[in-house]
Write an enzyme that holds these catalytic residues in place. Structure first.
Site, PDB file in Angstrom:
ATOM      1  N   SER A  98      32.774   2.463 -11.087  1.00  0.00           N
ATOM      2  CA  SER A  98      32.055   3.626 -11.421  1.00  0.00           C
ATOM      3  C   SER A  98      31.510   4.284  -9.849  1.00  0.00           C
ATOM      4  CB  SER A  98      31.059   3.525 -12.331  1.00  0.00           C
ATOM      5  OG  SER A  98      30.411   2.434 -12.329  1.00  0.00           O
ATOM      6  N   GLU A 116      23.059  -3.576  -8.656  1.00  0.00           N
ATOM      7  CA  GLU A 116      23.764  -4.599  -9.291  1.00  0.00           C
ATOM      8  C   GLU A 116      23.149  -5.839  -9.011  1.00  0.00           C
ATOM      9  OE1 GLU A 116      26.817  -5.078 -10.816  1.00  0.00           O
ATOM     10  OE2 GLU A 116      26.651  -7.201 -10.563  1.00  0.00           O
ATOM     11  N   ASP A 165      25.928   0.733 -17.973  1.00  0.00           N
ATOM     12  CA  ASP A 165      26.928   0.208 -18.322  1.00  0.00           C
ATOM     13  C   ASP A 165      26.892  -1.283 -18.260  1.00  0.00           C
ATOM     14  OD1 ASP A 165      29.686  -0.434 -18.659  1.00  0.00           O
ATOM     15  OD2 ASP A 165      30.276   0.080 -16.583  1.00  0.00           O
TER      16      ASP A 165
HETATM   17  N1  SAM Z   1      29.898   0.133 -13.947  1.00  0.00           N
HETATM   18  C1  SAM Z   1      30.995  -0.593 -13.456  1.00  0.00           C
HETATM   19  C2  SAM Z   1      32.261   0.344 -13.491  1.00  0.00           C
HETATM   20  O1  SAM Z   1      32.458   1.103 -14.368  1.00  0.00           O
HETATM   21  O2  SAM Z   1      33.085   0.007 -12.570  1.00  0.00           O
HETATM   22  C3  SAM Z   1      31.062  -1.717 -14.450  1.00  0.00           C
HETATM   23  C4  SAM Z   1      29.897  -2.603 -14.575  1.00  0.00           C
HETATM   24  S1  SAM Z   1      30.134  -4.071 -15.490  1.00  0.00           S
HETATM   25  C5  SAM Z   1      30.668  -3.679 -16.913  1.00  0.00           C
HETATM   26  C6  SAM Z   1      28.374  -4.616 -15.620  1.00  0.00           C
HETATM   27  C7  SAM Z   1      27.654  -5.147 -14.420  1.00  0.00           C
HETATM   28  O3  SAM Z   1      26.376  -5.232 -14.490  1.00  0.00           O
HETATM   29  C8  SAM Z   1      28.326  -6.497 -13.909  1.00  0.00           C
HETATM   30  O4  SAM Z   1      28.798  -6.488 -12.633  1.00  0.00           O
HETATM   31  C9  SAM Z   1      27.148  -7.476 -13.909  1.00  0.00           C
HETATM   32  O5  SAM Z   1      26.906  -8.348 -12.812  1.00  0.00           O
HETATM   33  C10 SAM Z   1      25.746  -6.290 -13.755  1.00  0.00           C
HETATM   34  N2  SAM Z   1      24.653  -6.615 -14.329  1.00  0.00           N
HETATM   35  C11 SAM Z   1      24.262  -7.374 -15.391  1.00  0.00           C
HETATM   36  N3  SAM Z   1      22.797  -7.397 -15.548  1.00  0.00           N
HETATM   37  C12 SAM Z   1      22.305  -6.437 -14.852  1.00  0.00           C
HETATM   38  C13 SAM Z   1      21.151  -5.983 -14.429  1.00  0.00           C
HETATM   39  N4  SAM Z   1      20.042  -6.433 -15.361  1.00  0.00           N
HETATM   40  N5  SAM Z   1      20.974  -5.134 -13.588  1.00  0.00           N
HETATM   41  C14 SAM Z   1      22.049  -4.874 -12.733  1.00  0.00           C
HETATM   42  N6  SAM Z   1      23.344  -5.157 -13.004  1.00  0.00           N
HETATM   43  C15 SAM Z   1      23.469  -6.017 -13.817  1.00  0.00           C
END
Ligand code: SAM
Length: 280
Positions: A98, A116, A165
């Site tokens: 994204s 992230e 996400d």
């Molecule tokens: N939005 C991205 C895309 O569409 O390419 C994909 C995101 S992936 C589904 C979720 C991400 O959130 C992971 O890289 C994970 O490490 C990160 N993550 C998990 N908990 C988090 C938090 N509390 N705050 C920020 N990032 C977090």
């Protein structure tokens, strides 16, 4: 717990739905000659190598982006979306996350705020955004994205697209998303909030759409793409959804025109279908 790595799933059916909706929304925001903020609470690495060991392990992209790229005919604006992906991906073996899509769609005056938490993906994200030449237009933080979002609202531009996400690996993720959006709306009611969620058999997942609708009963849009029937054993993700609060007025019609083709293209069995539901 930070065990989720998006590199294993990049380019799958859920990414296609999520990124198509995100692209439509950013395209709409870019039509108005007024800057906006893009806030990504869970950014991931930004760019993924589909030839790498993670993506190759299960090969989810083969029933996602690979099918989209190989499709003979596509309705508009899905065809335009595919064309845009081809333009912005630096190499054929790469697929965007994204933040990469957002940096390509936003303009010089628009700002990006990216969160992230995972140390490896954070470092990759920083590197990828440097390559993209984001510079002072973007701030990237290794912080909790839901807390970080609330600290940013309202944005000075009073125009913003927010993508949430999370991995939904933990039960509490569902409740945290709902509570954060509730708080976010109090601070900045006009924002366009996009939430991705998995369609799973587990109860928290099944209840989430109704909870999201209650946050904005009069102005929301929900789009789900189910690529398969739910498994009898209750395991696995059979689809995913994008929920929008304050969606651009064109979005419903654009999705109504394209979700049937997308459900056809990404179907994994005869249970494939879509849901489009909204108010406002
Ligand atoms: N939005 C991205 C895309 O569409 O390419 C994909 C995101 S992936 C589904 C979720 C991400 O959130 C992971 O890289 C994970 O490490 C990160 N993550 C998990 N908990 C988090 C938090 N509390 N705050 C920020 N990032 C977090």
């Amino acid at each position: 717990m930070l065990s989720y790595r998006h590199a294993f799933h990049a380019g799958n059916h859920a990414d296609i739905l999520k990124h198509f909706v995100l692209w439509l929304v950013l395209d709409y925001f870019g039509r108005k000659d007024k800057p906006y903020w893009y806030i990504d609470t869970h950014s991931g690495a930004g760019l993924y190598d589909l030839g790498g060991s993670e993506a190759q392990k299960v090969g989810e992209y083969r029933s996602g982006i690979a099918r989209l790229m190989a499709a003979d005919t596509l309705p508009e604006p899905l065809a335009q979306f595919r064309g845009r992906l081809k333009d912005i991906l630096p190499q054929e073996n790469l697929y965007c996350g994204s933040p990469w899509l957002a940096q390509a769609q936003t303009r010089a005056g628009d700002k990006l705020r990216l969160f992230e938490l995972h140390p490896i993906d954070f470092a990759l994200l920083e590197n990828n955004m440097r390559e993209a030449g984001l510079k002072r237009r973007g701030i990237i933080r290794q912080e909790d994205g839901l807390k970080g979002l609330l600290a940013l609202l309202p944005p000075p531009t009073r125009r913003a697209v927010v993508l949430t996400d999370p991995p939904y690996e933990e039960k509490q993720d569902y409740a945290r998303v709902v509570q954060t959006l509730k708080d976010a709306q109090k601070r900045f009611a006009q924002g366009c909030y996009l939430v991705w969620y998995p369609c799973l058999s587990r109860e928290e997942s099944r209840r989430l759409p109704e909870q999201l609708k209650k946050l904005s009963p009069d102005k929301h849009l929900l789009a789900e793409l189910h690529v398969a029937a739910p498994r009898a054993d209750g395991f696995g993700m059979h689809g995913s959804g994008m929920f929008a609060i304050n969606p651009p007025y064109l979005l419903r019609e654009q999705l109504a025109r394209n979700l049937p083709a997308l459900a056809n293209l990404l179907a994994q069995d005869a249970g494939a279908r879509f849901v489009l539901d909204g108010a406002g």
